[in-house]
Design a protein around this motif. Structure first.
Motif, PDB file in Angstrom:
ATOM      1  N   UNK A 263       0.801  -1.232   0.000  1.00  0.00           N
ATOM      2  CA  UNK A 263       0.000   0.000   0.000  1.00  0.00           C
ATOM      3  C   UNK A 263       0.830   1.276   0.000  1.00  0.00           C
ATOM      4  N   UNK A 264       2.142   1.171   0.282  1.00  0.00           N
ATOM      5  CA  UNK A 264       2.990   2.364   0.287  1.00  0.00           C
ATOM      6  C   UNK A 264       3.444   2.757  -1.109  1.00  0.00           C
ATOM      7  N   UNK A 265       3.165   1.891  -2.084  1.00  0.00           N
ATOM      8  CA  UNK A 265       3.604   2.150  -3.456  1.00  0.00           C
ATOM      9  C   UNK A 265       2.441   2.699  -4.262  1.00  0.00           C
ATOM     10  N   UNK A 266       2.672   3.846  -4.867  1.00  0.00           N
ATOM     11  CA  UNK A 266       1.671   4.408  -5.778  1.00  0.00           C
ATOM     12  C   UNK A 266       2.217   4.360  -7.190  1.00  0.00           C
ATOM     13  N   UNK A 329       6.997   5.267 -14.114  1.00  0.00           N
ATOM     14  CA  UNK A 329       6.265   6.037 -13.105  1.00  0.00           C
ATOM     15  C   UNK A 329       5.879   5.184 -11.900  1.00  0.00           C
ATOM     16  N   UNK A 330       6.856   4.901 -11.034  1.00  0.00           N
ATOM     17  CA  UNK A 330       6.591   4.192  -9.789  1.00  0.00           C
ATOM     18  C   UNK A 330       7.272   4.955  -8.668  1.00  0.00           C
ATOM     19  N   UNK A 331       6.554   5.294  -7.650  1.00  0.00           N
ATOM     20  CA  UNK A 331       7.163   5.999  -6.532  1.00  0.00           C
ATOM     21  C   UNK A 331       6.697   5.388  -5.229  1.00  0.00           C
ATOM     22  N   UNK A 332       7.608   5.246  -4.302  1.00  0.00           N
ATOM     23  CA  UNK A 332       7.275   4.703  -2.987  1.00  0.00           C
ATOM     24  C   UNK A 332       7.431   5.799  -1.947  1.00  0.00           C
ATOM     25  N   UNK A 335       7.874   5.435   5.245  1.00  0.00           N
ATOM     26  CA  UNK A 335       7.032   5.412   6.428  1.00  0.00           C
ATOM     27  C   UNK A 335       7.042   6.774   7.121  1.00  0.00           C
ATOM     28  N   UNK A 336       8.216   7.437   7.118  1.00  0.00           N
ATOM     29  CA  UNK A 336       8.322   8.733   7.756  1.00  0.00           C
ATOM     30  C   UNK A 336       7.435   9.756   7.052  1.00  0.00           C
ATOM     31  N   UNK A 337       7.439   9.737   5.701  1.00  0.00           N
ATOM     32  CA  UNK A 337       6.630  10.679   4.942  1.00  0.00           C
ATOM     33  C   UNK A 337       5.149  10.440   5.170  1.00  0.00           C
ATOM     34  N   UNK A 338       4.752   9.173   5.320  1.00  0.00           N
ATOM     35  CA  UNK A 338       3.339   8.842   5.485  1.00  0.00           C
ATOM     36  C   UNK A 338       2.828   9.281   6.848  1.00  0.00           C
TER      37      UNK A 338
END
Length: 340
Positions: A263-266, A329-332, A335-338
């Motif tokens: 779920x951390x990967x958009x 176009x893959x960005x993760x 945890x700190x940013x979330x």
């Protein structure tokens, strides 16, 4: 320079369909000019949507379909021109694992008879030697020796595929064509079969042409990957390079659709418009232009050739170099940013 084990040049397979009265017979261009080199000991993955010609290409390579034109060179010999009587010798060195193991195994024959059949046809060994060979092959693919006396319907899908693999390697071929060998299997069984194929490759020095829809699995097993669309290779590159810098819009769309179980990967989806066109009516110019978001008037007029963008990476797109410089176009998000 090392000579390729298999070399295809402008290989075509067209099917002439029945014509309505007073009209010209339609031509289905299943394989429409494929150039490909497969080196000894490597695994070349081949991906693309259903109907793009992957299985037809595989069956043409092994001469189950007669090529319409082009050259098919195996170990320096033009096997596309071999007469029928010389094909058995060629097929001893090129075997195939089919997609549906149950459909490819005769239900009236025991497993031992199925695996021994290619040995009998090739006249290899005495009956006792063939039985010993069958036992060894069953052990090699992880099946018990007593499986030889049973029938295919008594086994699970994964076990039936192992039987098909044992039969394919019975004659110790140089090239094995794997036509979607894991598509009908559960995910856990897929991993077991792929790991077994890799072990067999290392042990026997096999070369694989590995056809699949599973872009995650093909990355794991392949040295190089070819992307096929409407009968042609539109991109070919070393496995890691293809995933890192896809340079064809079709490849980028396929890669963007791979599910990511995190779920951390958009991911920015690069969708394709519509359905794959019919091989009876291939678009002019670039055959992907009817679904491509980048298509221009140039794409409608001029079919792009395969161009080398460096490192053995070739792509058939007028914008290949520009797309290769554009990151996938893959960005993760960390945890700190979330949590901030």
């Amino acid at each position: 320079m090392t000579q390729p084990l298999l070399s295809l040049r402008n290989l075509k397979k067209h099917f002439h369909l029945p014509a309505p009265p007073f009209t010209q017979a339609p031509i289905l261009r299943a394989v429409d000019g494929v150039d490909l080199d497969l080196m000894k000991g490597e695994t070349l993955g081949l991906v693309g949507e259903s109907g793009c010609g992957k299985s037809t290409l595989a069956r043409t390579v092994i001469r189950l379909h007669e090529p319409t034109s082009g050259s098919l060179i195996f170990d320096g010999q033009d096997v596309g021109a071999l007469p029928e009587r010389q094909l058995p010798k060629f097929r001893r060195r090129v075997q195939m694992i089919f997609q549906d193991p149950y459909a490819s195994l005769n239900p009236r024959m025991s497993v031992g008879e199925l695996i021994a059949e290619p040995l009998e046809i090739a006249g290899v060994g005495t009956p006792a030697e063939r039985r010993a060979k069958v036992s060894k092959l069953l052990d090699r693919v992880g099946l018990p020796t007593d499986a030889a006396a049973r029938f295919a319907h008594e086994f699970s899908g994964g076990q039936r595929q192992r039987i098909g693999i044992a039969r394919a390697i019975a004659l110790e071929p140089d090239l094995v064509i794997c036509d979607e060998p894991i598509s009908a299997l559960d995910v856990s069984v897929q991993a077991q079969v792929v790991n077994m194929l890799e072990d067999l490759q290392n042990e026997l020095g096999l070369t694989y042409l590995f056809i699949t829809h599973d872009l995650s699995m093909v990355r794991h097993i392949s040295d190089r990957i070819g992307v096929m669309y409407l009968g042609k290779i539109v991109e070919l590159a070393p496995s890691a390079d293809l995933y890192h810098r896809p340079s064809h819009p079709y490849t980028r769309a396929l890669l963007s659709a791979i599910p990511v179980p995190d779920p951390s990967v958009t991911r920015k989806i690069e969708p394709m418009q519509g359905e794959i066109p019919s091989a009876l009516d291939i678009p002019t110019g670039c055959r992907f232009r009817t679904r491509c978001p980048l298509a221009t008037e140039l794409c409608a007029r001029v079919e792009p050739p395969l161009v080398d963008i460096g490192g053995g990476h070739v792509s058939a797109c007028h914008f290949a170099r520009e797309l290769a410089d554009r990151p996938n176009e893959v960005s993760a998000t960390s945890q700190q940013e979330r949590t901030s």
